[in-house]
Design an enzyme around this catalytic site. Sequence first.
Site, mmCIF file in Angstrom:
data_model
loop_
_atom_site.group_PDB
_atom_site.id
_atom_site.type_symbol
_atom_site.label_atom_id
_atom_site.label_comp_id
_atom_site.label_asym_id
_atom_site.label_seq_id
_atom_site.Cartn_x
_atom_site.Cartn_y
_atom_site.Cartn_z
ATOM 1 C CG ASP A 231 12.682 -35.499 1.365
ATOM 2 O OD1 ASP A 231 13.243 -36.470 1.904
ATOM 3 O OD2 ASP A 231 13.129 -34.340 1.413
ATOM 4 C CE LYS A 238 11.555 -33.288 3.921
ATOM 5 N NZ LYS A 238 12.218 -31.974 4.000
ATOM 6 C CG ASP A 249 11.233 -32.861 -2.426
ATOM 7 O OD1 ASP A 249 11.454 -31.677 -2.758
ATOM 8 O OD2 ASP A 249 12.044 -33.541 -1.778
ATOM 9 C CD GLU A 310 15.932 -35.380 -0.532
ATOM 10 O OE1 GLU A 310 15.100 -34.859 -1.298
ATOM 11 O OE2 GLU A 310 16.174 -34.931 0.599
ATOM 12 N NE ARG A 312 21.637 -30.131 -0.958
ATOM 13 C CZ ARG A 312 21.606 -29.088 -0.115
ATOM 14 N NH1 ARG A 312 22.738 -28.544 0.316
ATOM 15 N NH2 ARG A 312 20.461 -28.574 0.284
#
Length: 462
Positions: A231, A238, A249, A310, A312
């Site tokens: 991610d 990030k 992740d 992302e 969810r």
Amino acid sequence: MTATLTAKTPAATPVETYTPKQWTARRSREKPAVTAWAAAQGFTAKPGQVLVLPDNRSGRAARVLAGIGETPDLWSWAAIAQALPEGEYRLADSKAGDDAALGWALAGYRFDRYRKPAAGKKGKPKLVWPAKANRARVIALYEAIVLARDLINTPAADMGPADLAEAARAAALIGGAQFNCIIGDELLEQNYPMVHAVGRASNRLPRLIDLVWGNPKHPKLTLVGKGVCFDTGGLNLKPSAGMLLMKKDMGGAAVVLGLATAIMAMKLPVRLRVLIAAVENSVSGNAMRPGDVLTSRKGLTVEIGNTDAEGRLVLADALAEADGEKPDWLIDCATLTGAARVAVGPDLPALYSNDDAMAQSLLEAGRAAADPLWHMPLYKPYREYIEGKVADISNSGDTPFAGSITAALFLNEFVEKTKSWAHLDMFAWMPRARPGRPFGAEATGLRAMFTAIEKRYAGRRR
């Protein structure tokens, strides 16, 4: 497993366990030489402390004294195993069973795929199987935990969506399950638009992994896992510190896949389905943008408030598919929010559920298995925090408050027909080493879920 648990052998050294209070009472009945040796070594039966008593004639170990807590769990046994030198041991405690065997085995876990074999490496202490241990169950749980840890520990370069799918295919083959995988643009054709939207920016195609096992007449149990193999945060990139651990992740996917292998190995009477949305959240010209509106599998429109929320999105499409079958129990696992870690730290998965009885079953199982969960409120008034400005719902709240709760409420929107659903927001990582739990990946919640599922469907009390 064979490296740390062994068949009965006459040469095995007995390991006697004592609490500090029990050792204080025991000292007066020991030979003076033993009490003097214990005092000289500072042995007080502190949990995890061991004292090897030598045989004066042979020089070999004659007995081992070990400290243990008032309510020992598998990590107590792992601490003892980790403190002992190479050799063969047997437990003097006739009540020792699954926890002792599993803790001892996990004390030997190391992720060394990328290391050269160390010269003169210390051998692992071997334990004679405790008489009361259910060998099949211990092996099933050990292999499930190792699988989950190994998948999470593997760097993203070697654990992309295709690699995760191959791990699931291998698990299905061993367990005798059906395996299916929807890949790339097929996700659009089969109506998984949010899985596709999250993963399309990567050159490693997104996919939905679907594993089915068991008798169709048995109660339906469905497990859903977040499989974000790396991610970046997408266009809401990030910072470097936040990206450092993002190989983990896909921890939720790894945990549900490991859990599925244990369920299959123990032949629990369920019709099991595992759905894993495997993607890489990357940056490229076709990446989803803040402000975009996606139409989900369920038909709800979702406004993208933050491309770094992302997980969810991919879970929502998978949950909508799972919900269509109305399973008896539906559980999803995800490394979903930093807010959950702020609230309950790394050890405790935040547990949300639409069924209090289900939540209680999972909480009790977690306590019994020394794999605790923490029940969080699915507080419906906070639903207004994720109300969309131009769509039905937003994937990120418009407030810094209650981030883990609003994420759970988002997922709850996609569970409509299923009466018993639980969501575990987990860390899947050990930030510091402890006995049986080295720094790195952890199968958080796996034993709690297995214990609850086993009790519900097999009626087996530990």
